[in-house]
Structure formats: C-alpha cells, structure tokens
Design a protein around this motif. Structure first.
Motif, PDB file in Angstrom:
ATOM      1  N   LEU A 106      10.680   0.992   5.204  1.00  0.00           N
ATOM      2  CA  LEU A 106       9.339   0.992   4.621  1.00  0.00           C
ATOM      3  C   LEU A 106       8.555   2.132   5.235  1.00  0.00           C
ATOM      4  CD1 LEU A 106       9.652  -2.255   3.973  1.00  0.00           C
ATOM      5  CD2 LEU A 106       7.206  -2.064   4.001  1.00  0.00           C
ATOM      6  N   ILE A 107       7.819   2.843   4.413  1.00  0.00           N
ATOM      7  CA  ILE A 107       7.013   3.947   4.935  1.00  0.00           C
ATOM      8  C   ILE A 107       5.558   3.651   4.603  1.00  0.00           C
ATOM      9  CG2 ILE A 107       6.549   6.426   4.734  1.00  0.00           C
ATOM     10  CD1 ILE A 107       9.671   6.380   3.794  1.00  0.00           C
ATOM     11  N   HIS A 108       4.700   3.832   5.606  1.00  0.00           N
ATOM     12  CA  HIS A 108       3.298   3.491   5.383  1.00  0.00           C
ATOM     13  C   HIS A 108       2.392   4.524   6.042  1.00  0.00           C
ATOM     14  CE1 HIS A 108      -0.026   0.934   4.338  1.00  0.00           C
ATOM     15  NE2 HIS A 108      -0.461   0.948   5.579  1.00  0.00           N
ATOM     16  N   ASP A 109       1.243   4.798   5.390  1.00  0.00           N
ATOM     17  CA  ASP A 109       0.245   5.692   5.972  1.00  0.00           C
ATOM     18  C   ASP A 109      -0.538   4.927   7.038  1.00  0.00           C
ATOM     19  OD1 ASP A 109       0.757   7.795   4.177  1.00  0.00           O
ATOM     20  OD2 ASP A 109      -0.629   6.979   2.692  1.00  0.00           O
ATOM     21  N   GLY A 110      -0.619   5.493   8.226  1.00  0.00           N
ATOM     22  CA  GLY A 110      -1.367   4.841   9.306  1.00  0.00           C
ATOM     23  C   GLY A 110      -2.858   4.726   9.027  1.00  0.00           C
ATOM     24  N   VAL A 111      -3.328   5.407   7.995  1.00  0.00           N
ATOM     25  CA  VAL A 111      -4.754   5.344   7.658  1.00  0.00           C
ATOM     26  C   VAL A 111      -5.028   4.392   6.479  1.00  0.00           C
ATOM     27  CG1 VAL A 111      -5.418   7.567   8.620  1.00  0.00           C
ATOM     28  CG2 VAL A 111      -4.494   7.473   6.301  1.00  0.00           C
ATOM     29  N   ARG A 112      -4.056   3.516   6.172  1.00  0.00           N
ATOM     30  CA  ARG A 112      -4.272   2.485   5.145  1.00  0.00           C
ATOM     31  C   ARG A 112      -4.219   1.125   5.830  1.00  0.00           C
ATOM     32  NH1 ARG A 112      -3.892   4.174  -0.277  1.00  0.00           N
ATOM     33  NH2 ARG A 112      -2.691   6.089  -0.443  1.00  0.00           N
ATOM     34  N   PRO A 113      -5.367   0.651   6.322  1.00  0.00           N
ATOM     35  CA  PRO A 113      -5.351  -0.567   7.136  1.00  0.00           C
ATOM     36  C   PRO A 113      -5.171  -1.870   6.363  1.00  0.00           C
ATOM     37  CG  PRO A 113      -7.521   0.518   7.200  1.00  0.00           C
ATOM     38  CD  PRO A 113      -6.690   1.264   6.225  1.00  0.00           C
ATOM     39  N   PHE A 114      -5.383  -1.834   5.022  1.00  0.00           N
ATOM     40  CA  PHE A 114      -5.475  -3.117   4.315  1.00  0.00           C
ATOM     41  C   PHE A 114      -4.272  -3.460   3.447  1.00  0.00           C
ATOM     42  CE2 PHE A 114      -9.882  -1.466   4.833  1.00  0.00           C
ATOM     43  CZ  PHE A 114     -10.168  -2.256   5.949  1.00  0.00           C
ATOM     44  N   LEU A 115      -3.095  -3.105   3.897  1.00  0.00           N
ATOM     45  CA  LEU A 115      -1.907  -3.587   3.185  1.00  0.00           C
ATOM     46  C   LEU A 115      -1.774  -5.074   3.491  1.00  0.00           C
ATOM     47  CD1 LEU A 115       1.462  -2.783   4.896  1.00  0.00           C
ATOM     48  CD2 LEU A 115      -0.704  -2.628   6.075  1.00  0.00           C
ATOM     49  N   THR A 116      -1.085  -5.787   2.605  1.00  0.00           N
ATOM     50  CA  THR A 116      -0.959  -7.229   2.827  1.00  0.00           C
ATOM     51  C   THR A 116       0.509  -7.595   3.046  1.00  0.00           C
ATOM     52  OG1 THR A 116      -0.645  -7.707   0.484  1.00  0.00           O
ATOM     53  CG2 THR A 116      -2.922  -7.678   1.284  1.00  0.00           C
ATOM     54  N   ILE A 117       0.705  -8.785   3.585  1.00  0.00           N
ATOM     55  CA  ILE A 117       2.057  -9.295   3.802  1.00  0.00           C
ATOM     56  C   ILE A 117       2.778  -9.406   2.448  1.00  0.00           C
ATOM     57  CG2 ILE A 117       3.383 -11.274   4.745  1.00  0.00           C
ATOM     58  CD1 ILE A 117       1.725 -10.098   6.918  1.00  0.00           C
ATOM     59  N   PHE A 211      -8.270  -2.504  -2.669  1.00  0.00           N
ATOM     60  CA  PHE A 211      -8.689  -2.568  -1.264  1.00  0.00           C
ATOM     61  C   PHE A 211      -7.736  -1.825  -0.332  1.00  0.00           C
ATOM     62  CE2 PHE A 211     -10.293  -6.838  -2.843  1.00  0.00           C
ATOM     63  CZ  PHE A 211     -11.568  -6.349  -3.102  1.00  0.00           C
ATOM     64  N   ASN A 212      -6.588  -1.448  -0.856  1.00  0.00           N
ATOM     65  CA  ASN A 212      -5.591  -0.763  -0.010  1.00  0.00           C
ATOM     66  C   ASN A 212      -5.967   0.721   0.109  1.00  0.00           C
ATOM     67  OD1 ASN A 212      -3.220  -0.317   1.445  1.00  0.00           O
ATOM     68  ND2 ASN A 212      -1.975  -0.057  -0.406  1.00  0.00           N
ATOM     69  N   ILE A 227     -14.902  -4.118   3.558  1.00  0.00           N
ATOM     70  CA  ILE A 227     -13.696  -4.842   3.130  1.00  0.00           C
ATOM     71  C   ILE A 227     -13.273  -5.810   4.236  1.00  0.00           C
ATOM     72  CG2 ILE A 227     -11.220  -4.573   2.617  1.00  0.00           C
ATOM     73  CD1 ILE A 227     -11.942  -1.895   1.243  1.00  0.00           C
ATOM     74  N   LEU A 228     -13.344  -5.331   5.454  1.00  0.00           N
ATOM     75  CA  LEU A 228     -12.905  -6.129   6.603  1.00  0.00           C
ATOM     76  C   LEU A 228     -13.843  -7.302   6.865  1.00  0.00           C
ATOM     77  CD1 LEU A 228     -10.535  -5.845   8.491  1.00  0.00           C
ATOM     78  CD2 LEU A 228     -11.993  -4.586  10.051  1.00  0.00           C
ATOM     79  N   LYS A 229     -15.144  -7.034   6.778  1.00  0.00           N
ATOM     80  CA  LYS A 229     -16.130  -8.092   7.049  1.00  0.00           C
ATOM     81  C   LYS A 229     -15.966  -9.240   6.076  1.00  0.00           C
ATOM     82  CE  LYS A 229     -19.809  -5.623   9.378  1.00  0.00           C
ATOM     83  NZ  LYS A 229     -20.713  -4.548   9.048  1.00  0.00           N
ATOM     84  N   GLU A 230     -15.717  -8.897   4.824  1.00  0.00           N
ATOM     85  CA  GLU A 230     -15.607  -9.931   3.794  1.00  0.00           C
ATOM     86  C   GLU A 230     -14.207 -10.540   3.754  1.00  0.00           C
ATOM     87  OE1 GLU A 230     -18.145 -10.982   1.981  1.00  0.00           O
ATOM     88  OE2 GLU A 230     -19.502  -9.543   2.930  1.00  0.00           O
ATOM     89  N   GLU A 231     -13.281  -9.926   4.467  1.00  0.00           N
ATOM     90  CA  GLU A 231     -11.874 -10.378   4.459  1.00  0.00           C
ATOM     91  C   GLU A 231     -11.316 -10.471   3.044  1.00  0.00           C
ATOM     92  OE1 GLU A 231     -10.423 -13.413   6.987  1.00  0.00           O
ATOM     93  OE2 GLU A 231     -10.568 -11.901   8.563  1.00  0.00           O
ATOM     94  N   ILE A 232     -11.884  -9.684   2.121  1.00  0.00           N
ATOM     95  CA  ILE A 232     -11.486  -9.818   0.725  1.00  0.00           C
ATOM     96  C   ILE A 232     -10.083  -9.275   0.451  1.00  0.00           C
ATOM     97  CG2 ILE A 232     -13.624 -10.018  -0.594  1.00  0.00           C
ATOM     98  CD1 ILE A 232     -13.964  -7.053  -0.420  1.00  0.00           C
ATOM     99  N   TYR A 233      -9.655  -8.348   1.285  1.00  0.00           N
ATOM    100  CA  TYR A 233      -8.384  -7.695   0.989  1.00  0.00           C
ATOM    101  C   TYR A 233      -7.189  -8.640   1.142  1.00  0.00           C
ATOM    102  CZ  TYR A 233      -7.269  -7.362   5.967  1.00  0.00           C
ATOM    103  OH  TYR A 233      -6.966  -7.654   7.254  1.00  0.00           O
ATOM    104  N   LYS A 234      -7.385  -9.724   1.907  1.00  0.00           N
ATOM    105  CA  LYS A 234      -6.240 -10.616   2.162  1.00  0.00           C
ATOM    106  C   LYS A 234      -5.856 -11.435   0.941  1.00  0.00           C
ATOM    107  CE  LYS A 234      -6.455 -10.838   7.068  1.00  0.00           C
ATOM    108  NZ  LYS A 234      -6.985 -11.516   8.233  1.00  0.00           N
TER     109      LYS A 234
END
Ligand code: C5P
Length: 242
Positions: A106-117, A211-212, A227-234
């Motif tokens: 898996l390859i991911h950008d370190g500047v994309r904090p809101f990926l989900t499980i 949100f990603n 996005i983080l405060k609202e926890e909406i990305y999860k």
C-alpha cells in the motif's frame, strides 16, 4: 485476505515548497499532533497491515524516530528511511527496502491524514483480485483545459474522470514489474498507479472521500482541523448524493 502479507509505505519526504512557513507540511501540528502521525495511526490500527515503512527527508529521520514513532508508540513501523528527489523515487526506495515475502504493497501520501480503515480494507481486497486498486473520487465540477495566459482552450468532459487519491495498493509482483519498466526522469509519474497502468494491468477505482484531503496549503490545514474536530471523516458511509 488476512493471510496476505501487506506492507504500507508512507511517502513523507517532500520539502513542502507550496506551504508557507519553515516546517514541512507533513510535520505541521494538527490539533496537537504532527500531520504524519494520523495516517500512521490508521495503518497501525488496521489488522490487515503487517509493517509500515516511513520515507522522510534525511535530516528528519531522528525526529521521526523520537517524536513520532517512539512518542506515539507505533509498533508496526519497521523502517524510517530517507526519501529521494521526486515522490516516485521516495516510494521506490521504500519498495526496495521491503522483503519479497510481502504480497500487497500500500502506498500513501504522508500529508493525507484522513484515510479510513475501510479504505485500507477495500483497496487491499480489490488489489488482491485486480493486481492494483486506488482510492479515487469521481469528478463533480466542470473541467477546463487552459492555454497560455489562463485562457480556456476547451472544456473536457467530466464523464468518466476521477481524482486519484491514496492509499493505492498493488500486488508486490505487479509493482516490481512496473518499476522494472520505468524510465529515468519521467516527470509525468505522480503516482504509482500510472506505472502499473503502463503494464496493461486494469487498476480498480475504489470510491474514496471528500475528507481524504491532501494537506498542501495553509487553508488545507484549517480544513483539516475542522474535519478532525467534527470526527466526520471516520464515517463516510453516510455519504449520499443529492
Ligand atoms: O508533492 P506531492 O504533493 O505530490 O507530495 C505527495 C507526498 O509525497 C507527500 O506526502 C510528500 O511528503 C511525499 N514526497 C516524498 N518525496 C518527495 C516528494 C514528495 O515522499 N521527493
């Protein structure tokens, strides 16, 4: 799927030229934690991920070891290695540091904090079938192609256009073959999928989330805080089109 050995490479070796200030965007503080730590956390909590390779600027290796890996107790980070000139060089270095018993990368950008499980699970599942799969979003806006002086050359049909995000997942053997076929100084390569597509592999598109986001500017950081405060990305499963 659980018997597949899967490794995540996080590309975080960018120099952050588009970002104001001196601290690189992957290390900016996002509500008390560095941006980079959020994506590591997601991979760390996914039962499908065996190991995480962090690719960072050479002079940030000890910072990452101490202030991120040790501080947050990330157990799956097996290597913190220096990146290369371009993003694709950094990812290739990460790939070369993997043992060849890995099945899926898996390859991911370190500047994309809101990926989900869920995204991690989905790309792994699809990549194991198709050889490659990426998180992406169908284009909603009308697309214009410009010519010099910011005039419109033409309108591009948005039908069948997608915006590529990360994570992107590939079978190890597929990505290995893709690297064998690469040319030096190929600046058109801004993601690994494009290398795999050249092999003729049909890479699967897996719908991601608005949100990603990729933290590229100061505005993105503000958006990230919201996005983080609202926890909406999860919980992106509630997304519906009007
Ligand atoms: O510059 P760009 O937005 O494409 O960067 C995407 C990701 O690739 C970022 O997380 C950045 O840190 C990483 N990168 C890298 N090595 C480079 C350039 C970018 O790992 N030489």
């Amino acid at each position: 799927m659980s018997d597949l050995k899967t490794a995540a490479i996080i590309a975080a070796a960018g120099l952050g030229k588009r970002f104001g200030g001196s601290l690189k965007k992957q290390f900016q503080n996002l509500i008390g934690k560095p941006v980079l730590s959020y994506s590591i956390e997601s991979f760390e909590s996914s039962p499908l991920i065996e190991e995480i390779i962090l690719v960072v600027p050479e002079d940030f290796i000890s910072f990452c070891n101490k202030e991120i890996v040790a501080k947050f107790g990330f157990k799956k980070v097996t290597k913190v290695i220096p990146g290369g000139k371009e993003r694709r060089d950094s990812v290739e270095r990460g790939f070369n540091s993997l043992l060849d018993e890995i099945d899926i990368v898996l390859i991911h950008d370190g500047v994309r904090p809101f990926l989900t499980i869920g995204m991690i699970e989905e790309v792994i599942k699809e990549a194991s079938k198709a050889g490659g799969a990426i998180i992406a979003l169908p284009v909603k806006d009308t697309i214009k192609k410009s010519c010099s002086g910011n005039y419109i050359e033409r309108t591009v049909s948005r039908e069948s256009l997608w915006l590529a995000q990360t994570p992107q997942a590939f079978r190890y053997d597929v990505l290995k073959r893709a690297y064998e076929g690469t040319r030096e100084n190929d600046f058109a390569v801004t993601d690994e999928s494009s290398l795999v597509e050249r092999l003729g592999v049909q890479v699967k598109l897996v719908e991601g989330s608005e949100f990603n986001i990729k933290i590229t500017t100061e505005e993105d950081l503000l958006l990230g805080e919201l996005i983080l405060k609202e926890e909406i990305y999860k919980d992106v499963s509630n997304r519906h089109r009007f």
